[in-house]
Enzyme design. Structure first.
Site, PDB file in Angstrom:
ATOM      1  N   GLY A 250       0.735  -1.088   0.037  1.00 49.75           N
ATOM      2  CA  GLY A 250      -0.096  -0.092   0.060  1.00 49.75           C
ATOM      3  C   GLY A 250       0.752   1.189   0.011  1.00 49.75           C
ATOM      4  O   GLY A 250       0.213   2.388  -0.348  1.00 49.75           O
ATOM      5  N   GLU A 292       3.849  -6.815   1.977  1.00 45.48           N
ATOM      6  CA  GLU A 292       3.476  -7.003   0.654  1.00 45.48           C
ATOM      7  C   GLU A 292       3.606  -5.847  -0.347  1.00 45.48           C
ATOM      8  O   GLU A 292       2.600  -5.453  -0.966  1.00 45.48           O
ATOM      9  CB  GLU A 292       2.336  -7.519   0.506  1.00 45.48           C
ATOM     10  CG  GLU A 292       1.982  -9.140   1.118  1.00 45.48           C
ATOM     11  CD  GLU A 292       0.517  -9.362   0.964  1.00 45.48           C
ATOM     12  OE1 GLU A 292       0.395 -10.750   1.056  1.00 45.48           O
ATOM     13  OE2 GLU A 292      -0.261  -8.573   0.954  1.00 45.48           O
ATOM     14  N   GLY A 294       4.028  -3.549  -3.705  1.00 51.55           N
ATOM     15  CA  GLY A 294       4.127  -3.745  -4.874  1.00 51.55           C
ATOM     16  C   GLY A 294       4.617  -2.386  -5.776  1.00 51.55           C
ATOM     17  O   GLY A 294       5.570  -2.085  -6.004  1.00 51.55           O
ATOM     18  N   ARG A 295       3.545  -1.565  -5.814  1.00 51.23           N
ATOM     19  CA  ARG A 295       3.841  -0.210  -6.432  1.00 51.23           C
ATOM     20  C   ARG A 295       5.096   0.395  -5.925  1.00 51.23           C
ATOM     21  O   ARG A 295       5.830   1.035  -6.845  1.00 51.23           O
ATOM     22  CB  ARG A 295       2.440   0.717  -6.094  1.00 51.23           C
ATOM     23  CG  ARG A 295       2.574   2.273  -6.688  1.00 51.23           C
ATOM     24  CD  ARG A 295       1.510   3.286  -6.180  1.00 51.23           C
ATOM     25  NE  ARG A 295       0.306   2.508  -6.074  1.00 51.23           N
ATOM     26  CZ  ARG A 295      -0.724   2.532  -6.768  1.00 51.23           C
ATOM     27  NH1 ARG A 295      -0.488   3.209  -7.856  1.00 51.23           N
ATOM     28  NH2 ARG A 295      -1.867   1.942  -6.414  1.00 51.23           N
ATOM     29  N   ARG A 332      -4.222   3.525 -15.991  1.00 50.07           N
ATOM     30  CA  ARG A 332      -4.668   4.342 -14.746  1.00 50.07           C
ATOM     31  C   ARG A 332      -5.248   5.530 -14.834  1.00 50.07           C
ATOM     32  O   ARG A 332      -6.399   5.811 -13.961  1.00 50.07           O
ATOM     33  CB  ARG A 332      -3.240   4.487 -14.088  1.00 50.07           C
ATOM     34  CG  ARG A 332      -2.776   2.962 -13.690  1.00 50.07           C
ATOM     35  CD  ARG A 332      -1.530   3.217 -12.508  1.00 50.07           C
ATOM     36  NE  ARG A 332      -2.017   3.854 -11.158  1.00 50.07           N
ATOM     37  CZ  ARG A 332      -1.686   4.790 -10.798  1.00 50.07           C
ATOM     38  NH1 ARG A 332      -1.081   5.973 -11.651  1.00 50.07           N
ATOM     39  NH2 ARG A 332      -2.261   5.276  -9.793  1.00 50.07           N
ATOM     40  N   TYR A 336      -8.523   5.370 -12.695  1.00 50.27           N
ATOM     41  CA  TYR A 336      -8.655   6.125 -11.274  1.00 50.27           C
ATOM     42  C   TYR A 336      -8.385   7.578 -11.577  1.00 50.27           C
ATOM     43  O   TYR A 336      -8.274   8.264 -10.411  1.00 50.27           O
ATOM     44  CB  TYR A 336      -7.204   5.505 -10.496  1.00 50.27           C
ATOM     45  CG  TYR A 336      -7.076   4.172 -10.583  1.00 50.27           C
ATOM     46  CD1 TYR A 336      -7.961   3.260 -10.095  1.00 50.27           C
ATOM     47  CD2 TYR A 336      -5.813   3.843 -10.773  1.00 50.27           C
ATOM     48  CE1 TYR A 336      -7.527   1.738 -10.010  1.00 50.27           C
ATOM     49  CE2 TYR A 336      -5.489   2.563 -10.697  1.00 50.27           C
ATOM     50  CZ  TYR A 336      -6.466   1.585 -10.175  1.00 50.27           C
ATOM     51  OH  TYR A 336      -5.986   0.149 -10.284  1.00 50.27           O
ATOM     52  N   CYS A 363      -9.828   4.598 -29.873  1.00 49.52           N
ATOM     53  CA  CYS A 363     -11.253   5.299 -30.427  1.00 49.52           C
ATOM     54  C   CYS A 363     -12.140   5.576 -29.425  1.00 49.52           C
ATOM     55  O   CYS A 363     -13.514   4.941 -29.027  1.00 49.52           O
ATOM     56  CB  CYS A 363     -11.869   4.453 -31.583  1.00 49.52           C
ATOM     57  SG  CYS A 363     -10.979   4.133 -32.768  1.00 49.52           S
ATOM     58  N   GLU A 364     -11.753   6.443 -28.331  1.00 50.08           N
ATOM     59  CA  GLU A 364     -12.483   6.603 -27.171  1.00 50.08           C
ATOM     60  C   GLU A 364     -12.041   7.920 -26.761  1.00 50.08           C
ATOM     61  O   GLU A 364     -10.773   8.190 -26.467  1.00 50.08           O
ATOM     62  CB  GLU A 364     -12.131   5.597 -25.838  1.00 50.08           C
ATOM     63  CG  GLU A 364     -12.132   4.338 -26.158  1.00 50.08           C
ATOM     64  CD  GLU A 364     -13.698   3.716 -26.003  1.00 50.08           C
ATOM     65  OE1 GLU A 364     -14.185   4.379 -24.870  1.00 50.08           O
ATOM     66  OE2 GLU A 364     -13.929   2.790 -26.452  1.00 50.08           O
ATOM     67  N   TYR A 392       1.171  -1.060 -12.375  1.00 52.35           N
ATOM     68  CA  TYR A 392      -0.040  -0.973 -12.905  1.00 52.35           C
ATOM     69  C   TYR A 392      -0.028  -0.129 -14.057  1.00 52.35           C
ATOM     70  O   TYR A 392      -1.001   0.323 -14.482  1.00 52.35           O
ATOM     71  CB  TYR A 392      -0.780  -0.515 -11.684  1.00 52.35           C
ATOM     72  CG  TYR A 392      -0.881  -1.222 -10.339  1.00 52.35           C
ATOM     73  CD1 TYR A 392      -1.398  -2.651 -10.109  1.00 52.35           C
ATOM     74  CD2 TYR A 392      -0.353  -0.629  -9.402  1.00 52.35           C
ATOM     75  CE1 TYR A 392      -1.282  -3.302  -9.111  1.00 52.35           C
ATOM     76  CE2 TYR A 392      -0.153  -1.032  -8.069  1.00 52.35           C
ATOM     77  CZ  TYR A 392      -0.641  -2.416  -7.709  1.00 52.35           C
ATOM     78  OH  TYR A 392      -0.350  -3.048  -6.705  1.00 52.35           O
TER      79      TYR A 392
END
Ligand SMILES: *Cc1c(COP(=O)(O)O)cnc(C)c1O
Length: 433
Positions: A250, A292, A294-295, A332, A336, A363-364, A392
């Site tokens: 986290g 744990e 990650g980021r 991301r 988010y 195409c968005e 991520y």
């Protein structure tokens, strides 16, 4: 550039040509040689983050088992690097488990997560001899217990507790609140009931409790509240077989110049202190600590490089800069609303001259990488570098609009190596009948 130094790897510099360089490698030269979009990881930064985790806990007198949360970026080269640096590995699916085994992790250093471990994954983790399974719900608790018993083994497990702690982060990455799909809620007594069910299951052996309350956390106070909640539970249940506590991951990183995340060393002090205090205050022996991340291991080390194709000026409205990637390699911002501070890699010494919107080629209309970028004048052919994009990012890449997924290179002391080649058009159709 100078104000952005938190956001880039420590090795980042602007060379005599005004080009951004990482790990001693010129990003303009890398882009020419390997094509774009290109994901560049500074290997020294990855190793330094792993070492900071190891040493941060050791310095505090409470060594922790540092488990790399592989979902943040699970390329094989990264997994091997994590193994070499002495980290354990957290996997959340059969696919990530397969990669961890391929990367050479001993099974006892593999931790298996997931809120829906399907039957096939339960068989796969038992086949592999995965060291520890983090249980997420009653159905899988029962299924794993039965499957392990049938093989005559006892599977070591931790119980994932949802402590009812709501961290300050985006709702999509907040997991500690009561209303969460993850874990056994502490409220309603479900976490306690899960521990009792594990104790009663012949195929399962309780190792301890787990909580992961959210991601991109910049306030360490949540770890104190989490440790208290877990210690309360351990006290109520009798702590003799709760010998380990896993405080999840986290820790946030800086995506923009004004974000000031705690350092890894500060995080280590806060988490080990929180667990020590919570257990000591209740007269219980301090448990073995697991974390744990990650980021915070891979985020800052990664920079994504795009080539600018077009510049569209709508007078009085906005200037759009289109690059050769977008939501397919970097979801991301769409997922988010994440904010990034890009640079012009071939003109990194330039002062901001305009505010532009950097958009992808998909195409968005929502395919926006950076809503408001303050950059030197950008023209077709320039290179946009997206700092702090190592977590991520490429691991969420898709083939939307037939976009081949980007190549990944590791750079270190002036040398670069391709660790994942760019996908080809043929690769994208390889599975189709
Ligand atoms: C995603 C995740 C992590 C890693 O989170 P970061 O914010 O990337 O450090 C750790 N544990 C669990 C269970 C996770 O789901």
């Amino acid at each position: 550039m100078v104000e952005l130094d938190q956001v880039l790897p420590e090795s980042a510099a602007v060379n005599a040509d005004g080009h951004l360089q990482i790990g001693g490698c010129d990003l303009v030269e890398l882009a020419e040689r390997h094509g774009t979009p290109l994901v560049v990881y500074d290997e020294g930064q990855l190793r330094a983050a792993a070492a900071e985790y190891r040493d941060g806990f050791a310095a505090d007198g409470s060594p922790a088992e540092v488990i790399y949360a592989s979902k943040a970026y699970w390329g094989l080269a990264m997994l091997r690097l994590a193994r070499e640096e002495g980290l354990s590995i957290d996997v959340a699916s059969g696919g990530e488990l397969y990669a961890a085994i391929r990367a050479g992790f001993p099974p006892d250093r593999i931790y298996m997560h997931g809120n829906n471990k399907v039957d096939r994954e339960i068989e796969e983790l038992l086949d592999a001899g995965v060291g520890t399974v983090i249980l997420d719900n009653f159905d899988e608790l029962a299924a794993l217990g039965v499957a392990a018993s049938a093989r005559g083994v006892r599977q070591r497990v931790m119980v994932r507790v949802t402590p009812g702690v709501t961290p300050s982060t985006h709702s999509h990455i907040s997991t500690g609140q009561v209303d969460s799909k993850f874990g056994f809620p502490l409220a309603e007594g479900q976490a306690g009931a899960a521990v009792e069910a594990v104790r009663a299951a012949p195929g399962l052996e309780l190792v301890g409790l787990h909580a992961h309350v959210g991601s991109q956390l910049l306030d360490l106070a949540v770890y104190g509240a989490t440790a208290d909640a877990l210690a309360d539970l351990a006290e109520r249940l009798g702590s003799t077989d709760i010998t380990a506590v896993n405080m999840g991951g986290g820790l946030g990183i800086a995506y923009t110049r004004d974000e000031r995340p705690p350092s890894i060393a500060e995080y280590a002090r806060a988490v080990s202190g929180a667990v020590r205090d919570a257990w000591s205050a209740r007269g219980m022996p301090v448990p073995r600590l697991l974390v744990e991340p990650g980021r915070s291991i891979v985020g800052r080390a990664g920079v994504t490089v795009y080539r600018v194709g077009g510049r569209k000026v709508i007078p009085g409205v906005r200037t759009y800069i289109s690059v050769d990637g977008g939501m397919s390699d970097h979801l991301r911002p769409m997922l988010y609303g994440s904010v990034y501070e890009p640079l012009v890699a071939n003109h990194a010494d330039g002062d901001p001259a305009e505010t532009v919107r950097i958009v992808g080629k998909h195409c968005e209309s929502g395919d926006i990488l950076v809503r408001e970028a303050h950059l030197p004048l950008v023209k077709a052919g320039d290179l946009i570098a997206l700092p702090a994009s190592g977590a991520y990012g490429v691991c969420m890449a898709s083939n939307y609009n037939g976009a081949p997924r980007p190549a990944v290179v590791f750079v270190d002391r002036g040398a670069d190596r391709v660790v994942t080649r760019r996908e080809s058009y043929a690769d994208m159709l390889a599975r189709d009948a």
